[in-house]
Design a protein around this motif. Structure first.
Motif, short mmCIF file in Angstrom:
data_model
loop_
_atom_site.label_atom_id
_atom_site.label_comp_id
_atom_site.label_asym_id
_atom_site.label_seq_id
_atom_site.Cartn_x
_atom_site.Cartn_y
_atom_site.Cartn_z
N SER A 1 8.96 -0.11 12.71
CA SER A 1 10.33 0.41 12.78
C SER A 1 11.38 -0.69 12.95
CB SER A 1 10.46 1.39 13.96
OG SER A 1 10.31 0.68 15.19
N GLY A 2 10.94 -1.89 13.32
CA GLY A 2 11.89 -2.97 13.60
C GLY A 2 12.59 -2.81 14.93
N ALA A 3 12.18 -1.84 15.74
CA ALA A 3 12.83 -1.62 17.03
C ALA A 3 12.46 -2.72 18.02
CB ALA A 3 12.44 -0.25 17.59
N PHE A 4 13.30 -2.85 19.04
CA PHE A 4 13.11 -3.89 20.06
C PHE A 4 11.93 -3.56 20.96
CE2 PHE A 4 14.22 -5.31 24.44
CZ PHE A 4 14.31 -6.68 24.21
N GLN A 5 11.79 -2.29 21.32
CA GLN A 5 10.72 -1.88 22.24
C GLN A 5 10.50 -0.37 22.10
OE1 GLN A 5 11.44 -3.42 26.15
NE2 GLN A 5 9.54 -2.63 27.02
N TYR A 6 9.26 0.06 22.23
CA TYR A 6 8.97 1.49 22.12
C TYR A 6 7.84 1.82 23.07
CZ TYR A 6 6.78 -1.35 18.50
OH TYR A 6 6.21 -2.39 17.83
N LEU A 7 7.92 3.00 23.66
CA LEU A 7 6.99 3.32 24.73
C LEU A 7 6.84 4.82 24.94
CD1 LEU A 7 8.94 3.42 27.92
CD2 LEU A 7 9.72 1.65 26.35
N ALA A 8 5.73 5.19 25.56
CA ALA A 8 5.47 6.59 25.92
C ALA A 8 5.41 6.69 27.44
CB ALA A 8 4.14 7.04 25.34
N ILE A 9 5.93 7.80 27.96
CA ILE A 9 5.97 8.04 29.40
C ILE A 9 5.32 9.39 29.68
CG2 ILE A 9 7.52 8.46 31.37
CD1 ILE A 9 9.65 6.90 29.45
N LEU A 10 4.44 9.42 30.67
CA LEU A 10 3.86 10.70 31.09
C LEU A 10 4.67 11.25 32.26
CD1 LEU A 10 1.70 12.92 31.12
CD2 LEU A 10 0.32 11.44 32.61
N HIS A 11 5.20 12.47 32.09
CA HIS A 11 5.97 13.09 33.16
C HIS A 11 5.07 13.80 34.16
CE1 HIS A 11 10.31 12.66 32.18
NE2 HIS A 11 9.75 12.12 31.13
N GLU A 12 5.61 14.00 35.33
CA GLU A 12 4.89 14.78 36.35
C GLU A 12 5.26 16.27 36.20
OE1 GLU A 12 5.67 13.56 40.38
OE2 GLU A 12 3.71 14.29 41.03
N ASP A 13 6.52 16.54 35.83
CA ASP A 13 6.94 17.92 35.60
C ASP A 13 6.02 18.60 34.60
OD1 ASP A 13 9.10 17.61 37.26
OD2 ASP A 13 10.56 17.31 35.64
N ARG A 14 5.67 19.82 34.90
CA ARG A 14 4.89 20.61 33.95
C ARG A 14 5.82 21.54 33.20
NH1 ARG A 14 -0.98 20.25 33.57
NH2 ARG A 14 -1.43 18.50 34.96
N VAL A 15 5.52 21.80 31.93
CA VAL A 15 6.31 22.74 31.15
C VAL A 15 5.37 23.73 30.47
CG1 VAL A 15 8.30 21.21 30.71
CG2 VAL A 15 6.33 21.15 29.17
N THR A 16 5.90 24.91 30.16
CA THR A 16 5.08 25.93 29.53
C THR A 16 4.81 25.57 28.07
OG1 THR A 16 6.10 27.56 30.96
CG2 THR A 16 4.90 28.40 29.07
N GLY A 17 3.60 25.82 27.66
CA GLY A 17 3.24 25.64 26.27
C GLY A 17 2.17 26.65 25.92
#
Lengths: 325, 325
Positions: free
Chosen positions: A242-258
């Motif tokens: 993508s040519g982006a400077f930095q990219y990352l994934a974050i795991l949240h603690e909040d739960r959401v309905t799915g």
């Protein structure tokens, strides 16, 4: 760490790469003499360049340690080991999973988590390796920006010897070498290229010291790191071009309905960030094509067990920061 | 609620709006006679249409109650009151902030939160109004899809009298009228238009019964509702013209690092969702232009106190759901 006024910064336009390498190699040789030196390699550009300079100067008298903390990215310990093996450098990989996860157990405060990783890295694992090695010379990848940011109060002062648990008395005789201290990151990258490092190393996007521990909101457990590691792997795979400077994934603690398997599931959420920036001081979310966002959302929600929801960060820095913790 | 086989569904293509209205008005008149009826108005399309039908049939002998729960959207109680005043209908607004926030205090489990809102709405607030009014006729906006979804187990069965705390003994004499039960939402919208409701009402995007309580992850307090209310207001303002099926703001419980006033701030995060869908059964995130996303991120992070980070959901339904709770 010296003060700013004691450092003669080499600006990019004045950097003669070969001359710089020769000078630093000579300097390391003359200081270490026939002694033994040691350094910690993270696989990032600074520590990789220091490893190459030290190895060129000292050969096998430089012991290079890679601490496998259990919070690295997918395949990272093996990859770093193999990159350096191809360059003729034997890296010692220390498995310290249980020590890191033990130190992180029960911690949810971001500062406490960072501190636990730093302490475990320097005092427990690398400190022990230093003490057992008998090496009196430490090679460190501190660069000019690190010193500047410490002065400005952005970065915490890292007294490496103190961090290693070496008190003033036994400190006697230890010497810290910082061959990159006159350079900024762009200069370090250029030196890394000249030293034969592969582009994935000398042009690597920034990655934080506390690794995936900074990408987990809430407690850092082996299971939660496995979740964010897989999500982060997908993000890196999808956004590398993508040519982006930095990219990352974050795991949240909040739960959401799915919904999973047709059933209501109170599941986990992954946040993706992808930054345009030149210096990490300011940043804007990369304007990814919507097809990329959809693909990211679908891949992460499908391939990462337990994840039912994926978001993309749309805030600038400031008021956001690059990393969530 | 009758069973599906007892209901003679009126499909959209067979709906003669004026005929339908006359028939329902006559039916309400003949059942209520010279008695008094009561209904709860949320401002959504179903309860608004029932209010208009009931008012046309009974005039002032229909008492219409709007429960101001404190978890409504910005300006919603005043807006609903004024829309109906313009149509000649006097809506009674009951302030029940302290009762709702009292019931929600300390609750973090999504099901418990939903249940607290439902109980407070029906049993405590509207139930009391019904009992005190002496009205024996209840007008309800149940539509054909509601019955279908209850049968399919997607929606919980709502026994309105039981919910009102009216037990079998005192229930004697109460009668529930459901004039919209033969119609689906599209038919209800058409009837609403013919009854003179403004387009913001008859074409309103869906909004959940438990209102902003479903948009707050973690405990629902007045402060946290104020935060998500402002964010939601901005989202509605920015996306009203998007043509999307539904759009919403969610306040997360997870804290993320940000910068405010030049200082590191462990702040709040708002998640924006905007859905393309025809029926809410399946959904895809709306492909908003990146300028809209940037504008949303900037406005929310700038205008909503305490918020340092904004995300946009990029998951399809399934595996996500429309609402987070």
């Amino acid at each position: 760490m010296p003060t700013l006024s004691e450092i003669d910064e080499i600006k990019l336009e004045n950097l003669s790469v070969e001359e710089f390498i020769d000078k630093q190699v000579d300097e390391i040789r003359s200081v270490v003499g026939d002694g033994v030196a040691i350094n910690a390699l993270s696989g990032g550009v600074d520590s990789s360049v220091v490893t190459m300079l030290g190895h060129r100067a000292l050969g096998d008298r430089l012991r290079t340690i890679f601490v496998d903390s259990g919070i690295m990215r997918r395949g990272e310990p093996e990859w770093v080991h193999s990159v350096f093996k191809d360059l003729g450098v034997e890296v010692e990989v220390l498995d310290a999973h249980s020590e890191f996860f033990g130190a992180l157990k029960g911690l949810t405060d971001p500062e406490e988590k960072r501190e636990a990783v730093t302490q475990t890295f320097y005092k427990t694992v690398f400190g022990r390796a230093v003490r057992e090695s008998g090496a009196k010379y430490l090679l460190q990848g501190t660069n000019y920006t690190d010193v500047e940011e410490t002065v400005a109060g952005i970065k915490r002062q890292h007294n490496i010897l103190e961090q290693l648990g070496i008190d003033t008395e036994s400190m006697f005789g230890y010497k810290v070498l910082e061959p990159l201290i006159q350079l900024r990151k762009s200069g370090v990258r250029r030196v890394g290229k000249a030293l034969g490092l592969p582009e994935e190393v000398y042009n690597a996007p920034p990655f934080p010291g506390p690794a995936l521990a900074t990408r987990v909101i809430g407690e850092v457990t082996p299971e939660r790191v496995a979740t964010v590691r897989l999500a982060n792997f997908i993000v890196e795979e999808e956004l590398r071009g993508s040519g982006a400077f930095q990219y990352l994934a974050i795991l949240h603690e909040d739960r959401v309905t799915g919904i999973s398997g047709g059933e209501r599931d109170f599941g986990q959420q992954i946040e993706v960030r992808c930054w345009d920036s030149t210096d990490a001081v300011k940043g804007t979310p990369t304007k990814l094509p919507f097809e990329s966002l959809e693909r990211l959302g679908n891949r992460i929600a499908t391939e990462v067990p337990g994840v039912v929801s994926v978001t993309y960060n749309i805030t600038t820095k400031p008021p956001s920061t690059i990393e969530p913790i």
